[in-house]
Design a protein around this motif. Structure first.
Motif, PDB file in Angstrom:
ATOM      1  N   ASP A  55       0.832  -1.209   0.000  1.00  0.00           N
ATOM      2  CA  ASP A  55       0.000   0.000   0.000  1.00  0.00           C
ATOM      3  C   ASP A  55       0.869   1.262   0.000  1.00  0.00           C
ATOM      4  N   GLY A  56       1.873   1.275   0.848  1.00  0.00           N
ATOM      5  CA  GLY A  56       2.752   2.436   0.934  1.00  0.00           C
ATOM      6  C   GLY A  56       3.556   2.644  -0.336  1.00  0.00           C
ATOM      7  N   PHE A  57       3.992   1.551  -0.934  1.00  0.00           N
ATOM      8  CA  PHE A  57       4.764   1.654  -2.172  1.00  0.00           C
ATOM      9  C   PHE A  57       3.907   2.256  -3.287  1.00  0.00           C
ATOM     10  N   ARG A  58       2.685   1.755  -3.405  1.00  0.00           N
ATOM     11  CA  ARG A  58       1.794   2.292  -4.448  1.00  0.00           C
ATOM     12  C   ARG A  58       1.550   3.780  -4.224  1.00  0.00           C
ATOM     13  N   THR A  59       1.252   4.145  -2.992  1.00  0.00           N
ATOM     14  CA  THR A  59       0.996   5.543  -2.675  1.00  0.00           C
ATOM     15  C   THR A  59       2.206   6.400  -3.020  1.00  0.00           C
ATOM     16  N   GLY A  60       3.366   5.974  -2.546  1.00  0.00           N
ATOM     17  CA  GLY A  60       4.584   6.743  -2.782  1.00  0.00           C
ATOM     18  C   GLY A  60       4.949   6.860  -4.246  1.00  0.00           C
ATOM     19  N   ILE A  61       4.869   5.750  -4.974  1.00  0.00           N
ATOM     20  CA  ILE A  61       5.303   5.768  -6.373  1.00  0.00           C
ATOM     21  C   ILE A  61       4.358   6.598  -7.241  1.00  0.00           C
ATOM     22  N   GLU A  62       3.055   6.465  -6.992  1.00  0.00           N
ATOM     23  CA  GLU A  62       2.090   7.232  -7.800  1.00  0.00           C
ATOM     24  C   GLU A  62       2.232   8.734  -7.552  1.00  0.00           C
ATOM     25  N   ILE A 115      -9.294  -3.626   6.302  1.00  0.00           N
ATOM     26  CA  ILE A 115     -10.107  -2.411   6.167  1.00  0.00           C
ATOM     27  C   ILE A 115      -9.211  -1.195   5.926  1.00  0.00           C
ATOM     28  N   VAL A 116      -8.113  -1.120   6.642  1.00  0.00           N
ATOM     29  CA  VAL A 116      -7.178  -0.012   6.440  1.00  0.00           C
ATOM     30  C   VAL A 116      -6.647  -0.037   5.012  1.00  0.00           C
ATOM     31  N   SER A 117      -6.322  -1.224   4.532  1.00  0.00           N
ATOM     32  CA  SER A 117      -5.808  -1.369   3.175  1.00  0.00           C
ATOM     33  C   SER A 117      -6.854  -0.950   2.139  1.00  0.00           C
ATOM     34  N   GLU A 118      -8.101  -1.330   2.361  1.00  0.00           N
ATOM     35  CA  GLU A 118      -9.182  -0.913   1.462  1.00  0.00           C
ATOM     36  C   GLU A 118      -9.342   0.601   1.470  1.00  0.00           C
ATOM     37  N   LYS A 119      -9.255   1.211   2.643  1.00  0.00           N
ATOM     38  CA  LYS A 119      -9.385   2.669   2.738  1.00  0.00           C
ATOM     39  C   LYS A 119      -8.214   3.366   2.049  1.00  0.00           C
ATOM     40  N   GLN A 120      -7.023   2.789   2.187  1.00  0.00           N
ATOM     41  CA  GLN A 120      -5.849   3.362   1.512  1.00  0.00           C
ATOM     42  C   GLN A 120      -6.024   3.283   0.001  1.00  0.00           C
ATOM     43  N   LYS A 121      -6.491   2.145  -0.478  1.00  0.00           N
ATOM     44  CA  LYS A 121      -6.709   1.962  -1.915  1.00  0.00           C
ATOM     45  C   LYS A 121      -7.780   2.932  -2.410  1.00  0.00           C
ATOM     46  N   ALA A 122      -8.878   3.056  -1.679  1.00  0.00           N
ATOM     47  CA  ALA A 122      -9.955   3.975  -2.074  1.00  0.00           C
ATOM     48  C   ALA A 122      -9.454   5.420  -2.098  1.00  0.00           C
ATOM     49  N   TYR A 123      -8.655   5.779  -1.108  1.00  0.00           N
ATOM     50  CA  TYR A 123      -8.092   7.136  -1.062  1.00  0.00           C
ATOM     51  C   TYR A 123      -7.232   7.401  -2.297  1.00  0.00           C
ATOM     52  N   MET A 124      -6.341   6.452  -2.605  1.00  0.00           N
ATOM     53  CA  MET A 124      -5.455   6.652  -3.757  1.00  0.00           C
ATOM     54  C   MET A 124      -6.227   6.652  -5.064  1.00  0.00           C
ATOM     55  N   ASP A 125      -7.194   5.756  -5.206  1.00  0.00           N
ATOM     56  CA  ASP A 125      -8.004   5.737  -6.425  1.00  0.00           C
ATOM     57  C   ASP A 125      -8.717   7.066  -6.610  1.00  0.00           C
TER      58      ASP A 125
END
Length: 145
Positions: A55-62, A115-125
């Motif tokens: 999750d952190g890698f996706r957030t950081g790289i994007e 749930i945290v991971s889903e929220k992180q994904k939704a935030y980034m999307d």
């Protein structure tokens, strides 16, 4: 009498061995229990780390991709449309990729990892969709493959 003594000695020996066996069995059970707890924690920690890392890698790289692209545009000789889009990006005022604002686990620490991971994904999307809507020329840059 010697037969009587040997029978008592044998009974005492069996009683001592039984007591020792039970003590050892309790110690082994405690050790195995502790090992089981440690193994369980290790598996949970590892899977949690793996998910958090992804999750952190996706957030950081994007977000770094966006930031570095527009940082590069500042020094490049660009056409008017890209210059306007660069201005729009600057107006979005996105926090740096490593800023805590982008990481939802801080807001949901008491919730399960899934749930945290889903929220992180939704935030980034949502954030990437917002960027794509506002930055039409470079929107393909923001799509994760």
């Amino acid at each position: 009498m010697s037969q009587f003594n040997s029978s008592d000695d044998e009974t005492d020996f069996i009683a001592v061995n039984t007591a020792n066996y039970e003590r050892i069995q309790k110690k082994v059970a405690k050790i195995n229990y502790a090992d089981g707890i440690a193994d369980g924690r290790e598996k949970v920690f590892q899977s949690s780390f793996d998910q958090g890392y992804a999750d952190g890698f996706r957030t950081g790289i994007e977000l770094a991709k966006l930031q570095k692209f527009y940082d590069t545009l500042k020094t490049a000789n660009i056409d008017e449309n890209l210059a306007k889009e660069n201005d729009i990006y600057q107006q979005l005022k996105l926090a740096k990729p490593t800023d805590k604002a982008h990481f939802k686990y801080l807001e949901h620490q008491s919730e399960p990892l899934s749930i945290v991971s889903e929220k992180q994904k939704a935030y980034m999307d949502s954030l990437l969709e917002h960027c794509a809507e506002n930055l039409q020329i470079t929107k393909n840059l923001f799509k994760a493959k």
